[in-house]
Design a protein around this motif. Structure first.
Motif: not given
Length: 126
Positions: A28-38, A80-86
């Motif tokens: 769910w956390i990863m889905d939030c970040i994927r949708r721009g909730v970072a 602060v924002e979280y983003k995905f690494t490769d």
């Protein structure tokens, strides 16, 4: 410091994947970040059912695994924002596949949960 009594066996790909995305809230956390909730505060608002401490713990774990990175902006107050690494980005198709499977099978799973009788080790006939 906590020391495991039983060593983790991470030589199996499935064990590694489940360590990274397993648990109740990481997907769910990863889905939030994927949708721009970072931003952490935005993730907390999105996931109101989950204690902020738990979300923060999972964010830290995902960062330690190299799935996410924390970008700190030089602003006042700090942002602060979280983003995905490769490698984190490479997990998104896996999560999409799991979501598709869940959507296709949620009624079946719910029906079995509703008809399961504890202690019988079997499901009731339909």
């Amino acid at each position: 410091m906590y020391e495991r009594k039983i060593p983790e066996l991470l030589d199996c790909g499935l064990a590694v994947a489940l360590k990274v995305i397993g648990g109740k809230w990481k997907a769910w956390i990863m889905d939030c970040i994927r949708r721009g909730v970072a931003r952490p505060s935005a993730i907390h608002r999105e996931m109101q059912e989950v204690a902020p401490r738990i979300i923060n713990m999972h964010l830290k774990e995902l960062e330690e695994y190299g799935i996410l990175y924390k970008e700190v902006y030089a602003e006042s107050p700090a942002r602060v924002e979280y983003k995905f690494t490769d490698i984190g980005e490479s997990l998104l198709p896996v999560l999409a596949t799991l979501e598709t499977w869940g959507n296709l099978n949620k009624e079946y799973i719910q029906r079995n949960i509703d008809t399961y009788q504890p202690g019988t080790c079997r499901f009731l006939p339909q």
